[in-house]
Design an enzyme around this catalytic site. Structure first.
Site: not given
Ligand SMILES: C[S@@+](CC[C@H](N)C(=O)[O-])C[C@H]1O[C@@H](n2cnc3c(N)ncnc32)[C@H](O)[C@@H]1O
Length: 440
Positions: A83, A89, A92, A167, A317, A364, A390
């Protein structure tokens, strides 16, 4: 390691060794070494095995950082970045490393986090799933809007806008959309002014390209000639305003489709996300779990395929639009019994009736991890946990808490969701050890 404010900027004195040999990459993607006096030192952009000459150094509390350096001996894995704006940037940061070496480095970063932060001495075998696509894999990008409608990414660690020609890690349709947005910026020079960011996302099952606008203030006028023209060309949504459910984007998952409203969270690399979901489904099947709780469930990336496999349970969520989309997806695809709760994970988990049992909890969380929710989760003692993360460092911290509470770490797989960067996802599988915690 994120650079903290330097305490001192050192002119290079004879006392300070100014040739460094990089040992490895560490969480955050920096090159790392131990100096002969035992101090830790970091150089961003330097690769394992490389020798560098440090031309300007910063002293931070317990470590040194090369603020400017030149390359004395390059790694055999160093390649020319594909790139033209890679060095400006911030996106990456590993593009100058051959792809298979990137994957090896990420495996090392995961182990480093688990051993250092998680204090794990014995680990299950760490598997790593590569991305078949090394470029063109990103299904969403978020652009910053600069003065005069300039569109780009911020340079690493700054708010300086780097105007990108396109990109190469993004789906080519997103680069085409960027050209169309630039054309609009020329025709409506003030049109982008009320916006601070724009997210572009492409969905495999359509509508193909969606544009999500994040206005700098509440004054964005959807009836302006610019906004009307934008909506004529794209599927447009605006942050904090309800989006049209008929415009949900659709993403294929095992046995089911995900629906995502404008601006809703989605994993960025869909092929690798599918591998991640398959890994979760396989582990769940082997465990015999029948009832689950999916914490931080988004629009149902994990819960919908679990429901489609015949499990029962619920997703929690915080984002109401994401929960709305999860419910619509479940209803339209006849996943009867699918339950989704909008709210804070910790509050909602504590609020669930005591008798509500599940034998698998999927977590997650965002980058900051799930620390606040662990006590409530441990009290419920689900037999199995699937923790998707992550950030390897917050994952390691939380795994330590879970293992101290009686869980055993049984499986660890890295997923290279973000080629050319130091980022990746990890799926950890844990089970309650025999004879440990029972629900209270
Ligand atoms: C890494 S994303 C994962 C979403 C889903 N598991 C996916 O794979 O698409 C984290 C999620 O946690 C939610 N989130 C963050 N803090 C939170 C909280 N205290 N209570 C509930 N949800 C939360 C965010 O809105 C987001 O959608």
């Amino acid at each position: 390691m994120p650079p903290s404010k330097p305490r001192t900027r050192l002119a290079l004195l004879d006392l300070t060794p100014n040739e460094w040999k990089i040992e490895k990459l560490v969480p955050g993607g920096d090159g790392f070494l131990h100096l002969s006096d035992g101090k830790s030192a970091f150089a961003s952009g330097a690769l394992p095995g490389e020798r560098i000459r440090v031309e300007e150094m910063e002293e931070h509390g317990g470590y040194l950082r090369a603020a400017r350096w030149s390359l004395l001996e390059a790694s055999p894995d160093r390649v020319e970045p594909s790139c033209p704006v890679q060095s400006e940037c911030g996106g990456c940061d590993l593009m100058m490393l051959d792809y298979s070496a990137q994957v090896r480095a990420k495996q090392g970063i995961l182990l480093e986090a688990l051993q250092r932060t998680g204090r794990f001495e014995q680990l299950p075998e760490v598997r790593f799933v590569s991305s078949a696509e090394h470029y063109g894999y990103r299904s969403r990008i978020r652009l910053h809007v600069g003065s005069g409608g300039r569109l780009g990414f911020y340079a690493a660690g700054s708010r300086e806008l780097v105007e990108i020609p396109g990109c190469i890690v993004a789906d080519p349709e997103l680069s085409t959309a960027l050209i169309a947005l630039r054309d609009l910026a020329r025709r409506y020079p003030r049109g982008f002014e009320p916006l601070s960011e724009i997210e572009l996302r492409v969905a495999p099952a359509g509508p193909r390209v969606a544009v999500h606008l994040l206005p700098a203030d509440r004054g964005f006028d959807l009836s302006s000639a610019f906004a009307v023209e934008l909506a004529r060309r794209f599927n447009v949504s605006v942050a904090e305003r309800a989006s049209d459910p008929s415009q949900d984007q659709r993403f294929p998952l095992p046995g089911v489709e995900l629906r995502v409203p404008g601006g809703g969270f989605t994993q960025v690399n869909w092929a690798v996300n599918q591998a991640l979901v398959h890994a979760l489904l396989d582990a769940t099947q082997k465990s015999g779990a029948l009832r689950f709780c999916d914490l931080y469930c988004g629009a149902g990336n994990f819960s919908l395929p679990l429901f489609a496999r015949g499990l029962t349970g619920l997703g929690i969520e915080a984002s109401r639009p994401a929960i709305g989309a999860a419910r619509r997806a479940a209803k339209e695809q006849s996943l009867s019994g699918a339950r989704f709760i909008a709210g804070d994970v910790r509050t909602e988990l504590e609020r669930l009736p005591r008798g509500e049992r599940f034998d698998l909890a999927v977590l997650d969380p965002p980058r900051s991890g799930a620390r606040e929710v662990l006590p409530a989760l441990i009290r419920r003692a689900p037999r199995h946990l699937a923790y998707c993360a992550c950030d390897p460092v917050t994952l390691a911290r939380d795994l330590r808490v879970l293992c101290d509470a009686g869980y055993a770490l049984e499986g660890l797989t890295g997923f290279d969701m973000f080629p050319q960067t130091h980022h990746f996802e990890t799926l950890a599988w844990l089970s309650l050890g025999a004879g440990t915690a029972t629900p209270h």
